[in-house]
Design a protein around this motif. Structure first.
Motif, PDB file in Angstrom:
ATOM      1  N   PHE A   9     -46.873 -39.406 -49.014  1.00 33.16           N
ATOM      2  CA  PHE A   9     -47.954 -40.431 -48.157  1.00 33.16           C
ATOM      3  C   PHE A   9     -49.117 -39.732 -47.698  1.00 33.16           C
ATOM      4  CE2 PHE A   9     -45.371 -44.262 -47.191  1.00 33.16           C
ATOM      5  CZ  PHE A   9     -44.020 -43.713 -47.580  1.00 33.16           C
ATOM      6  N   GLY A  10     -50.274 -40.596 -47.574  1.00 34.56           N
ATOM      7  CA  GLY A  10     -51.560 -40.161 -46.859  1.00 34.56           C
ATOM      8  C   GLY A  10     -51.244 -40.067 -45.409  1.00 34.56           C
ATOM      9  N   GLU A  11     -52.235 -39.700 -44.678  1.00 35.92           N
ATOM     10  CA  GLU A  11     -52.127 -39.726 -43.182  1.00 35.92           C
ATOM     11  C   GLU A  11     -52.369 -40.934 -42.623  1.00 35.92           C
ATOM     12  OE1 GLU A  11     -50.749 -36.337 -43.110  1.00 35.92           O
ATOM     13  OE2 GLU A  11     -51.505 -36.727 -41.337  1.00 35.92           O
ATOM     14  N   GLY A  12     -52.627 -42.103 -43.345  1.00 33.28           N
ATOM     15  CA  GLY A  12     -53.012 -43.324 -42.805  1.00 33.28           C
ATOM     16  C   GLY A  12     -54.181 -43.701 -42.270  1.00 33.28           C
TER      17      GLY A  12
ATOM     18  N   LEU B 134     -45.521 -51.068 -34.366  1.00 37.71           N
ATOM     19  CA  LEU B 134     -44.434 -50.488 -33.483  1.00 37.71           C
ATOM     20  C   LEU B 134     -43.297 -51.362 -33.490  1.00 37.71           C
ATOM     21  CD1 LEU B 134     -46.614 -50.137 -30.139  1.00 37.71           C
ATOM     22  CD2 LEU B 134     -45.427 -48.432 -31.808  1.00 37.71           C
ATOM     23  N   ASP B 135     -43.152 -53.082 -33.914  1.00 41.01           N
ATOM     24  CA  ASP B 135     -42.066 -53.751 -33.869  1.00 41.01           C
ATOM     25  C   ASP B 135     -41.415 -53.838 -35.304  1.00 41.01           C
ATOM     26  OD1 ASP B 135     -43.769 -56.817 -33.563  1.00 41.01           O
ATOM     27  OD2 ASP B 135     -44.147 -55.106 -35.002  1.00 41.01           O
ATOM     28  N   GLN B 136     -41.954 -53.295 -36.250  1.00 44.55           N
ATOM     29  CA  GLN B 136     -41.495 -53.465 -37.434  1.00 44.55           C
ATOM     30  C   GLN B 136     -41.239 -52.273 -38.513  1.00 44.55           C
ATOM     31  OE1 GLN B 136     -43.358 -56.696 -39.545  1.00 44.55           O
ATOM     32  NE2 GLN B 136     -42.327 -58.139 -38.405  1.00 44.55           N
ATOM     33  N   GLY B 137     -41.259 -50.967 -37.790  1.00 48.74           N
ATOM     34  CA  GLY B 137     -41.200 -49.901 -38.794  1.00 48.74           C
ATOM     35  C   GLY B 137     -42.108 -50.089 -39.853  1.00 48.74           C
TER      36      GLY B 137
ATOM     37  N   GLY C 210     -48.614 -40.010 -35.109  1.00 44.17           N
ATOM     38  CA  GLY C 210     -49.959 -40.298 -35.708  1.00 44.17           C
ATOM     39  C   GLY C 210     -50.305 -39.863 -36.951  1.00 44.17           C
ATOM     40  N   LYS C 211     -49.261 -39.480 -37.666  1.00 42.01           N
ATOM     41  CA  LYS C 211     -49.313 -38.674 -38.857  1.00 42.01           C
ATOM     42  C   LYS C 211     -48.425 -39.685 -39.957  1.00 42.01           C
ATOM     43  CE  LYS C 211     -50.531 -34.102 -37.584  1.00 42.01           C
ATOM     44  NZ  LYS C 211     -50.119 -32.638 -37.752  1.00 42.01           N
ATOM     45  N   GLY C 212     -48.851 -39.224 -41.099  1.00 44.95           N
ATOM     46  CA  GLY C 212     -48.056 -39.712 -42.362  1.00 44.95           C
ATOM     47  C   GLY C 212     -46.745 -39.247 -42.509  1.00 44.95           C
ATOM     48  N   PRO C 213     -45.741 -39.883 -43.310  1.00 38.43           N
ATOM     49  CA  PRO C 213     -44.622 -39.274 -43.138  1.00 38.43           C
ATOM     50  C   PRO C 213     -44.744 -38.177 -44.228  1.00 38.43           C
ATOM     51  CG  PRO C 213     -44.343 -41.815 -43.544  1.00 38.43           C
ATOM     52  CD  PRO C 213     -45.900 -41.352 -43.472  1.00 38.43           C
TER      53      PRO C 213
ATOM     54  N   PHE D 275     -36.768 -40.443 -41.026  1.00 39.37           N
ATOM     55  CA  PHE D 275     -36.392 -41.517 -41.596  1.00 39.37           C
ATOM     56  C   PHE D 275     -35.811 -41.197 -43.259  1.00 39.37           C
ATOM     57  CE2 PHE D 275     -40.043 -42.999 -43.616  1.00 39.37           C
ATOM     58  CZ  PHE D 275     -40.872 -42.602 -42.451  1.00 39.37           C
TER      59      PHE D 275
ATOM     60  N   LEU E  93     -40.165 -50.663 -31.327  1.00 38.88           N
ATOM     61  CA  LEU E  93     -39.064 -50.346 -32.238  1.00 38.88           C
ATOM     62  C   LEU E  93     -38.237 -49.336 -31.479  1.00 38.88           C
ATOM     63  CD1 LEU E  93     -37.761 -50.940 -35.019  1.00 38.88           C
ATOM     64  CD2 LEU E  93     -39.131 -49.067 -35.719  1.00 38.88           C
TER      65      LEU E  93
ATOM     66  N   TYR F 112     -37.818 -38.112 -44.731  1.00 36.00           N
ATOM     67  CA  TYR F 112     -39.066 -38.051 -44.431  1.00 36.00           C
ATOM     68  C   TYR F 112     -39.184 -37.353 -42.934  1.00 36.00           C
ATOM     69  CZ  TYR F 112     -40.874 -40.141 -48.865  1.00 36.00           C
ATOM     70  OH  TYR F 112     -41.258 -40.435 -49.990  1.00 36.00           O
TER      71      TYR F 112
ATOM     72  N   GLN G  20     -41.871 -37.901 -39.609  1.00 33.48           N
ATOM     73  CA  GLN G  20     -43.109 -38.260 -39.353  1.00 33.48           C
ATOM     74  C   GLN G  20     -43.409 -37.874 -38.047  1.00 33.48           C
ATOM     75  OE1 GLN G  20     -43.532 -42.489 -39.238  1.00 33.48           O
ATOM     76  NE2 GLN G  20     -45.626 -42.208 -39.607  1.00 33.48           N
TER      77      GLN G  20
ATOM     78  N   LEU H 141     -50.935 -49.200 -38.524  1.00 30.99           N
ATOM     79  CA  LEU H 141     -51.063 -48.050 -39.356  1.00 30.99           C
ATOM     80  C   LEU H 141     -50.844 -48.557 -40.730  1.00 30.99           C
ATOM     81  CD1 LEU H 141     -49.611 -44.514 -37.852  1.00 30.99           C
ATOM     82  CD2 LEU H 141     -51.941 -45.242 -38.847  1.00 30.99           C
TER      83      LEU H 141
ATOM     84  N   PHE I 286     -50.373 -47.034 -44.551  1.00 30.73           N
ATOM     85  CA  PHE I 286     -50.299 -46.087 -45.246  1.00 30.73           C
ATOM     86  C   PHE I 286     -50.509 -46.432 -46.793  1.00 30.73           C
ATOM     87  CE2 PHE I 286     -49.217 -42.751 -42.137  1.00 30.73           C
ATOM     88  CZ  PHE I 286     -48.530 -43.474 -41.304  1.00 30.73           C
TER      89      PHE I 286
END
Lengths: 110, 113
Positions: free
Chosen positions: B104-107, B39-42, A41-44, A89, A6, A36, A38, B88, B90
């Motif tokens: 949000f959580g940390e995923g 990675l390619d779709q947000g 490797g973390k959440g938003p 974002f 992306l 948000y 981000q 990931l 979430f």
């Protein structure tokens, strides 16, 4: 080979300068907006929000501006610090759904 | 710390397998959302539950399913996994269904090999 990913808009700012990150939203019926942050490797992480009956809202070092006429949202970060480096974002709320922008990658140069 | 808890944090599994991701919402939140970020779709919305019932569906594949239990925790089940499901995942929660901040959580980082 070349990696596919992306491609985010990027913004580089000097430490201590102010940052402005922009977001264009799509639905004129959206009535609630959130910014948000981000980190990798973390959440938003929630930064600040604004409802459509307001034009401006301030938090600690951050300000959100809403221009409903042109469907534009901006996030201003004052005195940007290295810890502000992240992807930012916006999210717009329409009905019971949130729609997220693809984000802007902010890099703070020490 | 947002108060949203997700497990596991990391998961590696083979194609064709099935996994379950778990989410505990913030205390007092009735609504749970699941998102996929690749990675390619947000950040892509998958599904939302409110107080145990499905409220909205996004781009969720038929191989994926979710549920919210009486104690309000939620699980996302991913089956017949493909390489492209690596992402990931979430979970987020909010007090109600609309017009409130979602946290949000940390995923859960899923790698399909």
């Amino acid at each position: 080979g070349e990696s596919v990913g992306l491609h985010l808009p990027t913004l580089s700012v000097q430490e201590g300068d102010n940052s402005i990150i922009n977001c264009a939203y799509s639905n004129s019926a959206s009535d609630y907006f959130i910014w948000y942050k981000q980190e990798s490797g973390k959440g938003p992480q929630f930064i600040i929000d604004i409802r459509s009956n307001m034009d401006k809202r301030q938090g600690q070092r951050v300000t959100v501006l809403l221009n409903k006429t042109v469907k534009h949202l901006s996030l201003q970060i004052a005195a940007t610090q290295p810890g502000d480096s992240a992807v930012y974002f916006c999210a717009e709320n329409t009905g019971n759904q949130f729609y997220f922008g693809t984000g802007t990658s902010l890099t703070v140069i020490p | 710390d947002s108060g949203v808890t997700q497990t596991p944090k990391h998961l590696i599994t083979a194609t064709g397998q099935r996994v379950t991701l778990r989410c505990s919402p913030r205390s007092g939140d009735l609504s749970v959302y699941w998102y996929q970020q690749s990675l390619d779709q947000g950040l892509q919305f998958l599904i939302q539950y409110y107080n145990g019932e499905e409220r909205a569906k996004g781009n969720i594949l038929e191989r994926f399913s979710a549920q919210q239990f009486p104690d309000l925790h939620s699980e996302l089940n991913l089956s017949s996994l493909e390489l492209g499901d690596s992402a990931l995942y979430f979970c987020a929660s909010s007090v109600t269904v609309a017009g409130n901040t979602i946290y949000f959580g940390e995923g859960s980082w899923l790698t399909v090999v």
